[in-house]
Motif scaffolding. Structure first.
Motif, short mmCIF file in Angstrom:
data_model
loop_
_atom_site.label_atom_id
_atom_site.label_comp_id
_atom_site.label_asym_id
_atom_site.label_seq_id
_atom_site.Cartn_x
_atom_site.Cartn_y
_atom_site.Cartn_z
N ASP A 91 0.64 -1.07 0.02
CA ASP A 91 0.03 0.03 -0.11
C ASP A 91 1.00 1.34 -0.06
OD1 ASP A 91 -2.33 1.45 0.14
OD2 ASP A 91 -1.52 1.91 2.29
N TRP A 92 1.96 1.30 0.57
CA TRP A 92 2.47 2.47 0.85
C TRP A 92 3.60 2.70 -0.18
CZ3 TRP A 92 2.41 6.92 3.26
CH2 TRP A 92 1.44 6.90 4.47
N ALA A 93 4.13 1.39 -0.74
CA ALA A 93 4.94 1.45 -2.03
C ALA A 93 3.92 2.11 -3.05
CB ALA A 93 5.52 0.16 -2.59
N ASP A 94 2.95 1.60 -3.35
CA ASP A 94 2.09 2.06 -4.58
C ASP A 94 1.69 3.72 -4.22
OD1 ASP A 94 1.85 -0.50 -5.46
OD2 ASP A 94 0.10 -0.93 -4.59
N ARG A 95 1.63 3.83 -2.95
CA ARG A 95 1.13 5.31 -2.56
C ARG A 95 2.33 6.33 -2.85
NH1 ARG A 95 -2.51 7.23 1.40
NH2 ARG A 95 -2.66 5.23 2.21
N LEU A 96 3.45 5.76 -2.35
CA LEU A 96 4.67 6.67 -2.74
C LEU A 96 5.14 6.69 -4.43
CD1 LEU A 96 6.84 5.76 0.46
CD2 LEU A 96 5.63 7.87 0.02
N ALA A 97 4.85 5.60 -4.74
CA ALA A 97 5.23 5.66 -6.52
C ALA A 97 4.36 6.52 -7.12
CB ALA A 97 5.12 4.15 -6.77
N GLY A 98 3.27 6.50 -6.93
CA GLY A 98 2.03 7.45 -7.43
C GLY A 98 2.35 8.82 -7.24
N VAL A 99 2.61 9.15 -6.15
CA VAL A 99 2.92 10.59 -5.73
C VAL A 99 4.44 10.93 -6.23
CG1 VAL A 99 3.67 11.93 -3.84
CG2 VAL A 99 1.40 10.69 -3.73
N LEU A 100 5.25 10.25 -6.15
CA LEU A 100 6.79 10.72 -6.62
C LEU A 100 6.73 10.50 -8.20
CD1 LEU A 100 8.69 8.98 -3.93
CD2 LEU A 100 8.51 11.41 -4.19
N ASN A 101 6.31 9.84 -8.83
CA ASN A 101 6.36 9.50 -10.15
C ASN A 101 5.62 10.98 -10.70
OD1 ASN A 101 7.47 7.21 -10.64
ND2 ASN A 101 5.40 5.96 -10.68
N LYS A 102 4.66 11.52 -10.21
CA LYS A 102 4.25 12.75 -10.71
C LYS A 102 4.97 14.01 -10.09
CE LYS A 102 -0.65 11.25 -10.58
NZ LYS A 102 -1.95 11.41 -9.81
N LEU A 103 5.39 13.95 -9.25
CA LEU A 103 6.15 15.25 -8.50
C LEU A 103 7.50 15.41 -9.26
CD1 LEU A 103 5.75 15.03 -4.62
CD2 LEU A 103 4.59 16.44 -6.28
N LEU A 104 8.08 14.15 -9.44
CA LEU A 104 9.58 14.13 -10.05
C LEU A 104 9.59 14.21 -11.66
CD1 LEU A 104 11.01 11.21 -8.19
CD2 LEU A 104 11.49 13.47 -7.62
N LEU A 105 8.60 14.72 -12.11
CA LEU A 105 8.43 15.15 -13.47
C LEU A 105 8.81 16.62 -13.69
CD1 LEU A 105 5.16 13.57 -14.89
CD2 LEU A 105 7.47 13.06 -15.32
N ASP A 106 8.72 17.42 -12.51
CA ASP A 106 9.18 18.84 -12.40
C ASP A 106 10.65 19.03 -12.43
OD1 ASP A 106 9.75 21.25 -11.62
OD2 ASP A 106 8.39 21.55 -9.85
N GLU A 107 11.14 19.26 -13.55
CA GLU A 107 12.44 19.43 -13.80
C GLU A 107 13.33 20.52 -12.88
OE1 GLU A 107 13.48 19.98 -18.21
OE2 GLU A 107 12.04 18.51 -18.66
N ARG A 108 12.54 21.40 -12.39
CA ARG A 108 13.22 22.29 -11.32
C ARG A 108 13.77 21.66 -10.38
NH1 ARG A 108 8.09 25.87 -10.41
NH2 ARG A 108 7.33 23.98 -10.40
N LEU A 109 13.32 20.48 -9.81
CA LEU A 109 13.87 19.79 -8.80
C LEU A 109 15.13 19.20 -9.03
CD1 LEU A 109 10.68 17.59 -7.69
CD2 LEU A 109 11.71 19.53 -6.55
N PHE A 110 15.71 19.06 -10.26
CA PHE A 110 16.96 18.55 -10.62
C PHE A 110 18.00 19.58 -10.96
CE2 PHE A 110 13.61 15.60 -11.48
CZ PHE A 110 14.08 14.32 -10.96
N GLN A 111 17.39 20.87 -10.60
CA GLN A 111 18.65 21.86 -10.73
C GLN A 111 19.01 22.12 -9.44
OE1 GLN A 111 19.24 23.03 -13.92
NE2 GLN A 111 17.74 21.47 -14.57
N PRO A 112 20.42 22.36 -9.34
CA PRO A 112 20.91 22.78 -8.20
C PRO A 112 20.44 24.06 -7.47
CG PRO A 112 22.56 21.81 -9.40
CD PRO A 112 21.40 21.99 -10.25
N LEU A 113 20.05 24.15 -6.23
CA LEU A 113 19.68 25.29 -5.29
C LEU A 113 20.92 26.23 -5.19
CD1 LEU A 113 17.04 26.88 -4.60
CD2 LEU A 113 17.57 25.84 -2.39
N ALA A 114 20.93 27.25 -5.67
CA ALA A 114 21.82 28.36 -5.65
C ALA A 114 21.84 28.63 -4.16
CB ALA A 114 21.98 29.57 -6.30
N GLY A 115 23.21 28.53 -3.58
CA GLY A 115 23.10 28.67 -2.18
C GLY A 115 24.28 29.40 -1.47
#
Length: 115
Positions: A91-115
């Protein structure tokens, strides 16, 4: 970077109300959308830096492997009684896979945060 851990359901004989928690510190890029998406998956309580704080000084993994490189990150904590058997784990594997598969489509997450 995504870390997954579990936490005990009771602390000092008091049931912890969270089904899951998302821990984060300085970078909200992944953590905030993750919390929102998990809350939308059903009747679960999701903690924001609960049951532990992502701001804790002993949070070595995030501090040294994500924040120093500007990586988007979140730590997911799942209450142990919810993943004690194969059904709960699936149940939790499916829940997390569904959520993360959508969220990780955001290419901004793969750009290093300037710090």
């Amino acid at each position: 970077m995504i870390c997954i851990h579990s936490f005990i359901p009771y602390q000092r004989r008091v049931l912890r109300p969270w089904h899951a928690g998302v821990l984060w510190g300085k970078d909200p890029r992944l953590a905030l959308p993750l919390m929102a998406a998990l809350r939308e998956t059903g009747d679960i309580v999701v903690g924001d830096n609960e049951p532990y704080s992502g701001h804790h000084p002993a949070d070595y993994t995030v501090d040294h492997h994500a924040e120093t490189l500007g990586l988007a990150y979140a730590a997911i904590e799942i209450r142990q009684d919810l993943i004690v058997d194969e059904s709960g784990q699936q149940d939790w594997a499916d829940r997390l896979a569904g959520v993360l598969n959508k969220l990780l489509l955001d290419e901004r997450l793969f750009q290093p945060l300037a710090g």
